[in-house]
Design a protein around this motif. Structure first.
Motif, PDB file in Angstrom:
ATOM      1  N   HIS A  98       0.828  -1.218   0.000  1.00  0.00           N
ATOM      2  CA  HIS A  98       0.000   0.000   0.000  1.00  0.00           C
ATOM      3  C   HIS A  98       0.857   1.260   0.000  1.00  0.00           C
ATOM      4  O   HIS A  98       0.704   2.139   0.843  1.00  0.00           O
ATOM      5  CB  HIS A  98      -0.964   0.014   1.198  1.00  0.00           C
ATOM      6  N   LEU A 147      -3.294   2.812  15.276  1.00  0.00           N
ATOM      7  CA  LEU A 147      -3.676   3.738  14.202  1.00  0.00           C
ATOM      8  C   LEU A 147      -3.307   3.180  12.837  1.00  0.00           C
ATOM      9  O   LEU A 147      -3.644   3.769  11.806  1.00  0.00           O
ATOM     10  CB  LEU A 147      -3.003   5.108  14.389  1.00  0.00           C
ATOM     11  N   HIS A 148      -2.606   2.071  12.828  1.00  0.00           N
ATOM     12  CA  HIS A 148      -2.168   1.434  11.576  1.00  0.00           C
ATOM     13  C   HIS A 148      -2.671  -0.009  11.553  1.00  0.00           C
ATOM     14  O   HIS A 148      -3.864  -0.229  11.637  1.00  0.00           O
ATOM     15  CB  HIS A 148      -0.637   1.565  11.469  1.00  0.00           C
ATOM     16  N   ARG A 163     -11.885   7.743  18.595  1.00  0.00           N
ATOM     17  CA  ARG A 163     -11.686   7.306  17.212  1.00  0.00           C
ATOM     18  C   ARG A 163     -12.409   5.977  17.029  1.00  0.00           C
ATOM     19  O   ARG A 163     -12.263   5.098  17.874  1.00  0.00           O
ATOM     20  CB  ARG A 163     -10.199   7.102  16.921  1.00  0.00           C
ATOM     21  N   ILE A 164     -13.144   5.811  15.943  1.00  0.00           N
ATOM     22  CA  ILE A 164     -13.785   4.523  15.662  1.00  0.00           C
ATOM     23  C   ILE A 164     -12.842   3.767  14.727  1.00  0.00           C
ATOM     24  O   ILE A 164     -12.628   4.169  13.574  1.00  0.00           O
ATOM     25  CB  ILE A 164     -15.174   4.702  15.009  1.00  0.00           C
ATOM     26  N   GLY A 180     -11.044   1.384  12.159  1.00  0.00           N
ATOM     27  CA  GLY A 180     -11.522   0.844  10.890  1.00  0.00           C
ATOM     28  C   GLY A 180     -12.107   1.886   9.971  1.00  0.00           C
ATOM     29  O   GLY A 180     -12.524   1.582   8.859  1.00  0.00           O
ATOM     30  N   PHE A 181     -12.090   3.155  10.455  1.00  0.00           N
ATOM     31  CA  PHE A 181     -12.639   4.234   9.605  1.00  0.00           C
ATOM     32  C   PHE A 181     -11.620   5.337   9.411  1.00  0.00           C
ATOM     33  O   PHE A 181     -10.802   5.604  10.288  1.00  0.00           O
ATOM     34  CB  PHE A 181     -13.916   4.806  10.247  1.00  0.00           C
ATOM     35  N   HIS A 216      -8.846   7.436   6.626  1.00  0.00           N
ATOM     36  CA  HIS A 216      -7.577   7.048   5.990  1.00  0.00           C
ATOM     37  C   HIS A 216      -6.820   8.319   5.639  1.00  0.00           C
ATOM     38  O   HIS A 216      -7.407   9.325   5.283  1.00  0.00           O
ATOM     39  CB  HIS A 216      -7.835   6.231   4.709  1.00  0.00           C
ATOM     40  N   ARG A 217      -5.477   8.225   5.747  1.00  0.00           N
ATOM     41  CA  ARG A 217      -4.664   9.391   5.459  1.00  0.00           C
ATOM     42  C   ARG A 217      -4.709   9.752   3.971  1.00  0.00           C
ATOM     43  O   ARG A 217      -4.598  10.909   3.605  1.00  0.00           O
ATOM     44  CB  ARG A 217      -3.211   9.102   5.880  1.00  0.00           C
ATOM     45  N   ARG A 261     -10.135  -1.765  -1.262  1.00  0.00           N
ATOM     46  CA  ARG A 261      -9.969  -3.077  -0.628  1.00  0.00           C
ATOM     47  C   ARG A 261     -11.196  -3.405   0.240  1.00  0.00           C
ATOM     48  O   ARG A 261     -11.597  -4.564   0.359  1.00  0.00           O
ATOM     49  CB  ARG A 261      -8.692  -3.075   0.214  1.00  0.00           C
ATOM     50  N   ASN A 281     -12.074   1.610   6.118  1.00  0.00           N
ATOM     51  CA  ASN A 281     -10.783   1.302   5.493  1.00  0.00           C
ATOM     52  C   ASN A 281     -10.562  -0.207   5.499  1.00  0.00           C
ATOM     53  O   ASN A 281     -11.460  -0.961   5.871  1.00  0.00           O
ATOM     54  CB  ASN A 281      -9.644   2.062   6.210  1.00  0.00           C
ATOM     55  N   ASP A 314      -9.129  -2.171   7.358  1.00  0.00           N
ATOM     56  CA  ASP A 314      -9.197  -2.889   8.641  1.00  0.00           C
ATOM     57  C   ASP A 314     -10.611  -3.147   9.106  1.00  0.00           C
ATOM     58  O   ASP A 314     -10.833  -4.009   9.974  1.00  0.00           O
ATOM     59  CB  ASP A 314      -8.441  -2.093   9.714  1.00  0.00           C
ATOM     60  N   ARG A 349       1.578  -8.300   4.274  1.00  0.00           N
ATOM     61  CA  ARG A 349       2.355  -7.091   3.971  1.00  0.00           C
ATOM     62  C   ARG A 349       3.852  -7.340   3.940  1.00  0.00           C
ATOM     63  O   ARG A 349       4.604  -6.550   3.373  1.00  0.00           O
ATOM     64  CB  ARG A 349       2.021  -6.007   5.023  1.00  0.00           C
TER      65      ARG A 349
END
Ligand code: SDX
Length: 372
Positions: free
Chosen positions: A183, A217-218, A251-252, A254-255, A257-258, A266, A306, A308, A333
């Motif tokens: 990615h 966060l990743h 923060r929720i 799975g939602f 993206h940068r 995906r 996202n 995740d 990955r």
């Protein structure tokens, strides 16, 4: 002035992966992720990432065979895992054992491209073996020996349960592994490239990547998503849970993206897989709660799911233990990380940006007995 998160900063050039955040497009060496998800395999995709082109039948067979014969873990590393406390997180065990793996490299001083390509295969093949061996050792069970044939996905599921997976589940995991394989310059890949840029070995560069991926966060987000769904536990509890969480500025997972400002391509595949797995297992609760969550966050935060978000319910319905979600992300990955490490070695360049100094002005040194 650069913001702390390097938003939109172009840190290098690369031929490996292209993201279009506005259009929600993702390609590996120009091959669209939707085509790869529909027609390819993880092994074929890994070859594409490592070599920049899709393999011939013979090249694919050779890569598959090399992966098969590289899955086994040295016995002394199994012994090492027996010394670790069973409560140790799988991601921490993974970075520990990958770090020790260098001691079993046949010729660490050989930094030629062929040697590093062999290491890419070795690390890709053995990473899931470490994860699944730990999953057994922490329960006081003997690890399941890896298969000496079969796909990367089938081997992962086999080492998890000791039984060959059904065809659908193995294929579904294979697609998930394709979707997670690379990615562009995400945090863990950037960490790998910075380390490889110093000419540190491939094991050290992968340890940097694993460390970055473990953060919530990743890559660590997928595990948090399924834990959130368990806390909700019933479709009627979804909206009250989210209303309360957002009110507390949480923060929720799975939602957002940068890079993507539209649907993560995906997530499209993973959402469909979650729906189908719910139907096949006869328990669509996780998919249905995910759907209500997705609609609520879209409406109240204008954020898209996202990679995740739906991978969480997909892995759960495959019977993958929750704390193995991020190691499964890493099991894919690792192909992208090693491709970027090979590219960074070929660049032969140290990555060393600058920081804009915003601290205090130059001051005189004050002797300690004069300090307040
Ligand atoms: C991955 O980079 C990659 O390519 C990563 C990845 C890959 O394949 O390698 O795609 C894999 O890491 C996916 C992301 C997984 N992480 C999560 O799901 C964690 C939850 N998401 C967020 O923390 C966040 O969306 C990030 C970290 C993913 C991106 O954050 P940014 O770009 O730094 O955005 P931001 O933090 O500046 O947020 C902008 C606004 C903020 O509102 P304000 O504070 O300005 O009012 O959006 C809000 C944020 O509060 N926001 C969220 C949110 N994500 C952003 N609010 C609630 N829940 C969220 N998830």
């Amino acid at each position: 002035m650069t913001t702390a998160g390097l938003e939109d900063v172009v840190a290098t050039t690369s031929r490996i992966c292209d993201l279009d955040g506005e259009l929600g497009k993702l390609t590996y060496y120009g091959v669209d992720i939707h085509d790869l998800a529909q027609h390819s395999s993880f092994e074929e995709t890994a070859y594409l990432l490592w070599h920049g082109k899709l393999p011939t039948q013979a090249q694919l067979a050779e890569t598959e065979s090399a992966l098969h014969s590289s899955r086994a873990l040295p016995g002394r590393l199994i012994d090492l895992m027996h010394l670790l406390p069973p409560s140790m997180s799988p991601m921490n065990v993974l970075r520990t054992v990958i770090s020790a793996l260098v001691a079993f490299d046949s010729d660490p001083s050989d930094t030629s491209a062929p040697a590093n390509e062999r290491r890419a295969i070795r690390l890709t093949a053995v990473l899931p073996t470490i994860v699944m061996a730990w999953n057994r050792i922490r329960e006081g069970l003997a690890p399941v020996e890896p298969l000496d044939n079969g796909s990367h996905a089938a081997n992962i599921l086999y080492q998890l349960t000791g039984k060959l997976p059904d065809e659908y589940t193995a294929h579904a995991l294979d697609i998930a592994l394709i979707l997670h394989a690379d990615h562009e310059l995400n945090a863990s890949t950037f960490a790998a490239r910075v380390t490889a840029g110093t000419k540190a070995d491939m094991y050290a560069s992968v340890v940097s990547a694993l460390s970055a991926l473990s953060g919530p966060l990743h890559g660590g987000a997928n595990e948090q998503v399924i834990r959130m769904l368990h806390k909700m536990n019933d479709i009627s509890k979804v909206e009250p849970y989210l209303e309360d969480a957002l009110a507390r500025k949480e923060r929720i997972m799975g939602f957002g993206h940068r890079v993507y400002r539209t649907e993560d391509p995906r997530a499209t595949h993973l959402r469909a897989m979650s729906k189908e797995l719910g139907e096949r297992t006869g328990d669509s609760r996780w998919y249905e709660m995910s759907q209500v969550t997705e609609a609520y966050i879209k409406e109240h935060k204008h954020l898209n799911a996202n990679v995740d978000f739906y991978s969480a319910s997909v892995y759960y319905m495959m019977g993958i233990p929750i704390d193995l979600d991020t190691p499964i992300f890493a099991s894919s990955r690792i192909a992208g990380w090693t491709a970027h490490i090979l590219e960074q070695y070929a660049n032969n360049r140290l990555i060393r940006p600058r920081a804009e100094y915003v601290g205090q002005k130059v001051t005189e040194y004050t002797p300690i007995d004069e300090r307040g």
